[in-house]
Design a protein around this motif. Sequence first.
Motif, PDB file in Angstrom:
ATOM      1  N   GLU A 174       0.811  -1.218   0.000  1.00  0.00           N
ATOM      2  CA  GLU A 174       0.000   0.000   0.000  1.00  0.00           C
ATOM      3  C   GLU A 174       0.844   1.268   0.000  1.00  0.00           C
ATOM      4  O   GLU A 174       0.316   2.361   0.195  1.00  0.00           O
ATOM      5  N   LEU A 175       2.136   1.146  -0.228  1.00  0.00           N
ATOM      6  CA  LEU A 175       3.029   2.302  -0.198  1.00  0.00           C
ATOM      7  C   LEU A 175       2.725   3.245  -1.364  1.00  0.00           C
ATOM      8  O   LEU A 175       2.736   2.840  -2.525  1.00  0.00           O
ATOM      9  N   GLN A 176       2.452   4.500  -1.044  1.00  0.00           N
ATOM     10  CA  GLN A 176       2.087   5.488  -2.056  1.00  0.00           C
ATOM     11  C   GLN A 176       3.205   6.484  -2.358  1.00  0.00           C
ATOM     12  O   GLN A 176       3.310   6.961  -3.493  1.00  0.00           O
ATOM     13  N   SER A 177       4.025   6.820  -1.360  1.00  0.00           N
ATOM     14  CA  SER A 177       5.076   7.823  -1.536  1.00  0.00           C
ATOM     15  C   SER A 177       6.405   7.256  -1.062  1.00  0.00           C
ATOM     16  O   SER A 177       6.483   6.667   0.031  1.00  0.00           O
ATOM     17  N   LEU A 178       7.430   7.453  -1.877  1.00  0.00           N
ATOM     18  CA  LEU A 178       8.768   6.959  -1.554  1.00  0.00           C
ATOM     19  C   LEU A 178       9.786   8.005  -1.969  1.00  0.00           C
ATOM     20  O   LEU A 178       9.894   8.360  -3.136  1.00  0.00           O
ATOM     21  N   TRP A 179      10.530   8.511  -0.977  1.00  0.00           N
ATOM     22  CA  TRP A 179      11.576   9.500  -1.233  1.00  0.00           C
ATOM     23  C   TRP A 179      12.940   8.829  -1.057  1.00  0.00           C
ATOM     24  O   TRP A 179      13.292   8.377   0.024  1.00  0.00           O
ATOM     25  N   LEU A 180      13.704   8.802  -2.138  1.00  0.00           N
ATOM     26  CA  LEU A 180      15.047   8.211  -2.128  1.00  0.00           C
ATOM     27  C   LEU A 180      16.114   9.223  -2.504  1.00  0.00           C
ATOM     28  O   LEU A 180      17.218   8.832  -2.887  1.00  0.00           O
ATOM     29  N   GLN A 181      15.811  10.516  -2.405  1.00  0.00           N
ATOM     30  CA  GLN A 181      16.768  11.510  -2.872  1.00  0.00           C
ATOM     31  C   GLN A 181      18.065  11.478  -2.063  1.00  0.00           C
ATOM     32  O   GLN A 181      18.070  11.237  -0.871  1.00  0.00           O
ATOM     33  N   ARG A 182      19.155  11.677  -2.783  1.00  0.00           N
ATOM     34  CA  ARG A 182      20.516  11.749  -2.225  1.00  0.00           C
ATOM     35  C   ARG A 182      20.947  10.445  -1.555  1.00  0.00           C
ATOM     36  O   ARG A 182      21.803  10.449  -0.673  1.00  0.00           O
ATOM     37  N   CYS A 183      20.373   9.332  -1.972  1.00  0.00           N
ATOM     38  CA  CYS A 183      20.823   8.033  -1.450  1.00  0.00           C
ATOM     39  C   CYS A 183      22.045   7.585  -2.256  1.00  0.00           C
ATOM     40  O   CYS A 183      21.926   7.325  -3.460  1.00  0.00           O
ATOM     41  N   PRO A 184      23.212   7.466  -1.634  1.00  0.00           N
ATOM     42  CA  PRO A 184      24.438   7.213  -2.397  1.00  0.00           C
ATOM     43  C   PRO A 184      24.518   5.828  -3.033  1.00  0.00           C
ATOM     44  O   PRO A 184      25.291   5.633  -3.969  1.00  0.00           O
ATOM     45  N   HIS A 185      23.750   4.865  -2.539  1.00  0.00           N
ATOM     46  CA  HIS A 185      23.854   3.498  -3.038  1.00  0.00           C
ATOM     47  C   HIS A 185      22.663   3.074  -3.902  1.00  0.00           C
ATOM     48  O   HIS A 185      22.619   1.924  -4.349  1.00  0.00           O
ATOM     49  N   VAL A 186      21.713   3.957  -4.114  1.00  0.00           N
ATOM     50  CA  VAL A 186      20.577   3.641  -4.988  1.00  0.00           C
ATOM     51  C   VAL A 186      21.029   3.798  -6.433  1.00  0.00           C
ATOM     52  O   VAL A 186      21.459   4.872  -6.850  1.00  0.00           O
ATOM     53  N   ASP A 187      20.949   2.722  -7.212  1.00  0.00           N
ATOM     54  CA  ASP A 187      21.447   2.732  -8.584  1.00  0.00           C
ATOM     55  C   ASP A 187      20.382   2.180  -9.534  1.00  0.00           C
ATOM     56  O   ASP A 187      19.215   2.006  -9.158  1.00  0.00           O
ATOM     57  N   ASP A 188      20.781   1.913 -10.769  1.00  0.00           N
ATOM     58  CA  ASP A 188      19.844   1.403 -11.777  1.00  0.00           C
ATOM     59  C   ASP A 188      19.258   0.054 -11.377  1.00  0.00           C
ATOM     60  O   ASP A 188      18.082  -0.232 -11.652  1.00  0.00           O
ATOM     61  N   TRP A 189      20.070  -0.791 -10.738  1.00  0.00           N
ATOM     62  CA  TRP A 189      19.571  -2.093 -10.314  1.00  0.00           C
ATOM     63  C   TRP A 189      18.470  -1.938  -9.271  1.00  0.00           C
ATOM     64  O   TRP A 189      17.520  -2.726  -9.235  1.00  0.00           O
ATOM     65  N   CYS A 190      18.595  -0.934  -8.414  1.00  0.00           N
ATOM     66  CA  CYS A 190      17.563  -0.695  -7.409  1.00  0.00           C
ATOM     67  C   CYS A 190      16.230  -0.345  -8.068  1.00  0.00           C
ATOM     68  O   CYS A 190      15.169  -0.833  -7.642  1.00  0.00           O
TER      69      CYS A 190
END
Length: 258
Positions: free
Chosen positions: A150-166
């Motif tokens: 049920e997750l509607q909003s997800l903020w991942l800004q400035r996450c150093p390890h979030v990449d294309d695979w994520c």
Amino acid sequence: LSSPLPQSLCLVVPVWNSSTRGVHDLSRMVGPKGNQRKRRTLVQFLGDHFYDVQALREYFFRKQALKVQLENRSFLSIKNQYGPYITGAFFILKQGGAVKFQGEEWIRPSGRGHFSLDFLKFQAVPVEAVDASGCALNYNGLDNLLPLKELQSLWLQRCPHVDDWCLSHLHPLADSLQELSLAGCPRISERGLACLHHFQNLRRLDISDLPAVSNPSLIQILVEEMLPNCKVLGANWAQGLKLAPEEQARDAAGPVSA
């Protein structure tokens, strides 16, 4: 008669009894030797274990990678006892992020990373928003969030390890997710953004300040065509459009006075 004091104690007593200043004199007498011993120990340790600066850098890199891996482990025991909502919330709060259960206020850790366990009573309440801005979240850690259907909003800004695979790993949230922020993620490129074609329910997407994207303005146009019902925030339309060589030279020279 009492036996005479040992010689070591006799050396200390005059300094201790003289005044408060004597205590500081004593610390000055003992301190440098202790510091020198620590410095020698550190230098000896580095010399025994590392042959050059490159080996030392690789050691610290492996140590940091191990720390990130430990922070992104799966909390199976918590999931078995409390369910997926509590597990996802606990994981984000441990990372230093914030969560919002449906109908409840935001839950955030304190400046020292402490947080109350009162959210355990929301075992049956879905998590509707996650703010993981700046967290050390990676591909493995996302497994703690994917059960939040049920997750509607997800903020991942400035996450150093979030990449294309994520981004390719987020597709289980495609049906519920309406808002996604990837602003400032240094490892996201055009390939990762192409994976977002699954998220047709998105209404707001922030892809601004992505250094790995070569032409932000063009990519924004392509993403808008890929997600026609989504408001895409990114580079200005004029940004990223390359000028002709003579225009670049004129622009670098600055305004010409009349």
